[in-house]
Write a protein that holds these residues in place. Structure first.
Motif, PDB file in Angstrom:
ATOM      1  N   PRO A  33       0.850  -1.198   0.000  1.00  0.00           N
ATOM      2  CA  PRO A  33       0.000   0.000   0.000  1.00  0.00           C
ATOM      3  C   PRO A  33       0.884   1.246   0.000  1.00  0.00           C
ATOM      4  O   PRO A  33       1.943   1.269   0.628  1.00  0.00           O
ATOM      5  CB  PRO A  33      -0.790  -0.098   1.305  1.00  0.00           C
ATOM      6  CG  PRO A  33      -0.664  -1.522   1.719  1.00  0.00           C
ATOM      7  CD  PRO A  33       0.657  -1.985   1.207  1.00  0.00           C
ATOM      8  N   GLY A  34       0.447   2.274  -0.706  1.00  0.00           N
ATOM      9  CA  GLY A  34       1.240   3.491  -0.819  1.00  0.00           C
ATOM     10  C   GLY A  34       0.578   4.686  -0.174  1.00  0.00           C
ATOM     11  O   GLY A  34      -0.082   4.586   0.854  1.00  0.00           O
ATOM     12  N   VAL A  35       0.730   5.817  -0.827  1.00  0.00           N
ATOM     13  CA  VAL A  35       0.308   7.116  -0.310  1.00  0.00           C
ATOM     14  C   VAL A  35      -1.213   7.247  -0.276  1.00  0.00           C
ATOM     15  O   VAL A  35      -1.903   6.820  -1.191  1.00  0.00           O
ATOM     16  CB  VAL A  35       0.898   8.233  -1.212  1.00  0.00           C
ATOM     17  CG1 VAL A  35       0.443   9.605  -0.766  1.00  0.00           C
ATOM     18  CG2 VAL A  35       2.403   8.143  -1.218  1.00  0.00           C
ATOM     19  N   ILE A  36      -1.719   7.859   0.785  1.00  0.00           N
ATOM     20  CA  ILE A  36      -3.144   8.199   0.895  1.00  0.00           C
ATOM     21  C   ILE A  36      -3.305   9.664   0.499  1.00  0.00           C
ATOM     22  O   ILE A  36      -2.524  10.512   0.930  1.00  0.00           O
ATOM     23  CB  ILE A  36      -3.677   7.999   2.323  1.00  0.00           C
ATOM     24  CG1 ILE A  36      -3.591   6.537   2.712  1.00  0.00           C
ATOM     25  CG2 ILE A  36      -5.109   8.502   2.438  1.00  0.00           C
ATOM     26  CD1 ILE A  36      -4.005   6.263   4.138  1.00  0.00           C
ATOM     27  N   ALA A  37      -4.313   9.949  -0.318  1.00  0.00           N
ATOM     28  CA  ALA A  37      -4.571  11.318  -0.754  1.00  0.00           C
ATOM     29  C   ALA A  37      -6.048  11.645  -0.583  1.00  0.00           C
ATOM     30  O   ALA A  37      -6.890  10.755  -0.572  1.00  0.00           O
ATOM     31  CB  ALA A  37      -4.180  11.479  -2.220  1.00  0.00           C
ATOM     32  N   ARG A  38      -6.340  12.927  -0.429  1.00  0.00           N
ATOM     33  CA  ARG A  38      -7.720  13.405  -0.398  1.00  0.00           C
ATOM     34  C   ARG A  38      -8.157  13.625  -1.838  1.00  0.00           C
ATOM     35  O   ARG A  38      -7.394  14.150  -2.642  1.00  0.00           O
ATOM     36  CB  ARG A  38      -7.829  14.721   0.370  1.00  0.00           C
ATOM     37  CG  ARG A  38      -7.332  14.688   1.786  1.00  0.00           C
ATOM     38  CD  ARG A  38      -8.254  14.078   2.771  1.00  0.00           C
ATOM     39  NE  ARG A  38      -9.498  14.805   2.881  1.00  0.00           N
ATOM     40  CZ  ARG A  38     -10.570  14.317   3.463  1.00  0.00           C
ATOM     41  NH1 ARG A  38     -10.540  13.114   3.966  1.00  0.00           N
ATOM     42  NH2 ARG A  38     -11.671  15.004   3.533  1.00  0.00           N
ATOM     43  N   VAL A  39      -9.405  13.238  -2.155  1.00  0.00           N
ATOM     44  CA  VAL A  39      -9.934  13.425  -3.500  1.00  0.00           C
ATOM     45  C   VAL A  39     -11.241  14.197  -3.430  1.00  0.00           C
ATOM     46  O   VAL A  39     -11.880  14.265  -2.378  1.00  0.00           O
ATOM     47  CB  VAL A  39     -10.139  12.070  -4.225  1.00  0.00           C
ATOM     48  CG1 VAL A  39      -8.794  11.419  -4.514  1.00  0.00           C
ATOM     49  CG2 VAL A  39     -11.015  11.141  -3.435  1.00  0.00           C
ATOM     50  N   ARG A  40     -11.644  14.755  -4.552  1.00  0.00           N
ATOM     51  CA  ARG A  40     -12.864  15.563  -4.577  1.00  0.00           C
ATOM     52  C   ARG A  40     -14.128  14.731  -4.522  1.00  0.00           C
ATOM     53  O   ARG A  40     -15.068  15.073  -3.846  1.00  0.00           O
ATOM     54  CB  ARG A  40     -12.904  16.402  -5.841  1.00  0.00           C
ATOM     55  CG  ARG A  40     -12.008  17.566  -5.801  1.00  0.00           C
ATOM     56  CD  ARG A  40     -12.373  18.488  -6.926  1.00  0.00           C
ATOM     57  NE  ARG A  40     -11.161  19.122  -7.433  1.00  0.00           N
ATOM     58  CZ  ARG A  40     -11.115  19.841  -8.502  1.00  0.00           C
ATOM     59  NH1 ARG A  40     -12.199  20.014  -9.228  1.00  0.00           N
ATOM     60  NH2 ARG A  40     -10.005  20.403  -8.891  1.00  0.00           N
ATOM     61  N   GLY A  41     -14.148  13.634  -5.274  1.00  0.00           N
ATOM     62  CA  GLY A  41     -15.344  12.806  -5.318  1.00  0.00           C
ATOM     63  C   GLY A  41     -15.596  12.104  -3.998  1.00  0.00           C
ATOM     64  O   GLY A  41     -14.758  12.093  -3.099  1.00  0.00           O
ATOM     65  N   ASN A  42     -16.769  11.506  -3.874  1.00  0.00           N
ATOM     66  CA  ASN A  42     -17.119  10.804  -2.653  1.00  0.00           C
ATOM     67  C   ASN A  42     -17.636   9.417  -3.028  1.00  0.00           C
ATOM     68  O   ASN A  42     -18.695   9.279  -3.622  1.00  0.00           O
ATOM     69  CB  ASN A  42     -18.181  11.585  -1.886  1.00  0.00           C
ATOM     70  CG  ASN A  42     -18.360  11.087  -0.475  1.00  0.00           C
ATOM     71  OD1 ASN A  42     -17.773  10.074  -0.086  1.00  0.00           O
ATOM     72  ND2 ASN A  42     -19.171  11.781   0.294  1.00  0.00           N
ATOM     73  N   SER A  43     -16.882   8.397  -2.675  1.00  0.00           N
ATOM     74  CA  SER A  43     -17.244   7.018  -2.978  1.00  0.00           C
ATOM     75  C   SER A  43     -17.790   6.361  -1.710  1.00  0.00           C
ATOM     76  O   SER A  43     -17.087   6.286  -0.711  1.00  0.00           O
ATOM     77  CB  SER A  43     -16.009   6.268  -3.483  1.00  0.00           C
ATOM     78  OG  SER A  43     -16.317   4.932  -3.718  1.00  0.00           O
ATOM     79  N   GLY A  44     -19.020   5.894  -1.762  1.00  0.00           N
ATOM     80  CA  GLY A  44     -19.661   5.335  -0.584  1.00  0.00           C
ATOM     81  C   GLY A  44     -19.019   4.065  -0.065  1.00  0.00           C
ATOM     82  O   GLY A  44     -18.863   3.881   1.138  1.00  0.00           O
ATOM     83  N   LYS A  45     -18.643   3.165  -0.970  1.00  0.00           N
ATOM     84  CA  LYS A  45     -18.025   1.922  -0.524  1.00  0.00           C
ATOM     85  C   LYS A  45     -16.655   1.767  -1.172  1.00  0.00           C
ATOM     86  O   LYS A  45     -16.315   2.482  -2.109  1.00  0.00           O
ATOM     87  CB  LYS A  45     -18.910   0.727  -0.846  1.00  0.00           C
ATOM     88  CG  LYS A  45     -19.221   0.529  -2.296  1.00  0.00           C
ATOM     89  CD  LYS A  45     -20.145  -0.658  -2.481  1.00  0.00           C
ATOM     90  CE  LYS A  45     -20.344  -0.926  -3.962  1.00  0.00           C
ATOM     91  NZ  LYS A  45     -21.117  -2.114  -4.192  1.00  0.00           N
ATOM     92  N   LEU A  46     -15.863   0.839  -0.664  1.00  0.00           N
ATOM     93  CA  LEU A  46     -14.504   0.623  -1.146  1.00  0.00           C
ATOM     94  C   LEU A  46     -14.510   0.166  -2.604  1.00  0.00           C
ATOM     95  O   LEU A  46     -15.216  -0.768  -2.962  1.00  0.00           O
ATOM     96  CB  LEU A  46     -13.795  -0.421  -0.272  1.00  0.00           C
ATOM     97  CG  LEU A  46     -12.351  -0.743  -0.637  1.00  0.00           C
ATOM     98  CD1 LEU A  46     -11.468   0.481  -0.445  1.00  0.00           C
ATOM     99  CD2 LEU A  46     -11.841  -1.889   0.212  1.00  0.00           C
ATOM    100  N   LYS A  47     -13.727   0.852  -3.422  1.00  0.00           N
ATOM    101  CA  LYS A  47     -13.560   0.498  -4.837  1.00  0.00           C
ATOM    102  C   LYS A  47     -12.070   0.396  -5.116  1.00  0.00           C
ATOM    103  O   LYS A  47     -11.294   1.229  -4.648  1.00  0.00           O
ATOM    104  CB  LYS A  47     -14.166   1.564  -5.750  1.00  0.00           C
ATOM    105  CG  LYS A  47     -15.661   1.708  -5.608  1.00  0.00           C
ATOM    106  CD  LYS A  47     -16.171   2.792  -6.518  1.00  0.00           C
ATOM    107  CE  LYS A  47     -17.655   2.986  -6.318  1.00  0.00           C
ATOM    108  NZ  LYS A  47     -18.190   4.062  -7.141  1.00  0.00           N
ATOM    109  N   ILE A  48     -11.686  -0.628  -5.871  1.00  0.00           N
ATOM    110  CA  ILE A  48     -10.280  -0.797  -6.245  1.00  0.00           C
ATOM    111  C   ILE A  48     -10.214  -0.916  -7.760  1.00  0.00           C
ATOM    112  O   ILE A  48     -10.924  -1.723  -8.350  1.00  0.00           O
ATOM    113  CB  ILE A  48      -9.661  -2.034  -5.570  1.00  0.00           C
ATOM    114  CG1 ILE A  48      -9.748  -1.905  -4.050  1.00  0.00           C
ATOM    115  CG2 ILE A  48      -8.219  -2.210  -6.009  1.00  0.00           C
ATOM    116  CD1 ILE A  48      -9.276  -3.125  -3.292  1.00  0.00           C
ATOM    117  N   LYS A  49      -9.348  -0.096  -8.384  1.00  0.00           N
ATOM    118  CA  LYS A  49      -9.248  -0.060  -9.831  1.00  0.00           C
ATOM    119  C   LYS A  49      -7.776  -0.148 -10.244  1.00  0.00           C
ATOM    120  O   LYS A  49      -6.919   0.513  -9.647  1.00  0.00           O
ATOM    121  CB  LYS A  49      -9.857   1.244 -10.339  1.00  0.00           C
ATOM    122  CG  LYS A  49      -9.869   1.395 -11.843  1.00  0.00           C
ATOM    123  CD  LYS A  49     -10.617   2.637 -12.246  1.00  0.00           C
ATOM    124  CE  LYS A  49      -9.630   3.750 -12.487  1.00  0.00           C
ATOM    125  NZ  LYS A  49     -10.224   4.948 -13.066  1.00  0.00           N
TER     126      LYS A  49
END
Length: 91
Positions: A33-49
C-alpha cells in the motif's frame, strides 16, 4: 502466498482485509500500500481499480469516501485475471 507490506500507520477502511485475502493467492508475490490522498469525489463503498502496468505487476487505486490510496501488486497475472480476483473479493 504473497507478502503484504505494512508501510504506513493508516490505511483506507477495509483495505487491509481485502489485501490479505488477495495475498493468499500463489501468483501474488508482494502487495505494498502506498500514499493516501484526499480526492474531490465521494465514494460510498470501497472500490479498487487497476490504473497502470508497472515492472513486474500493477498499480491500483483504492477509493473510499474522500480518500484514495495507491496499492502496488507484484504478480504474474495479467490485467483481467487480477481485476477478476479483486472484484470477487469486493462483492
Amino acid at each position: 502466498m504473497g507478502r503484504l507490506v505494512h508501510t504506513h500507520s493508516t490505511y483506507i477502511d477495509g483495505l487491509i482485509s481485502i489485501l490479505k485475502s488477495v495475498a493468499k493467492d500463489e501468483e501474488i508475490k508482494t502487495i505494498t500500500p502506498g500514499v493516501i490522498a484526499r480526492v474531490r469525489g465521494n465514494s460510498g463503498k470501497l472500490k479498487i481499480k487497476i490504473t497502470r502496468k508497472i515492472k513486474g505487476g500493477f498499480k491500483l487505486i483504492a477509493r473510499k469516501g474522500k480518500s484514495a490510496q495507491e496499492v502496488y501488486i507484484l504478480t504474474n497475472y495479467d490485467n483481467t485475471e487480477l481485476e477478476d480476483k479483486i472484484n470477487k473479493l469486493l462483492t
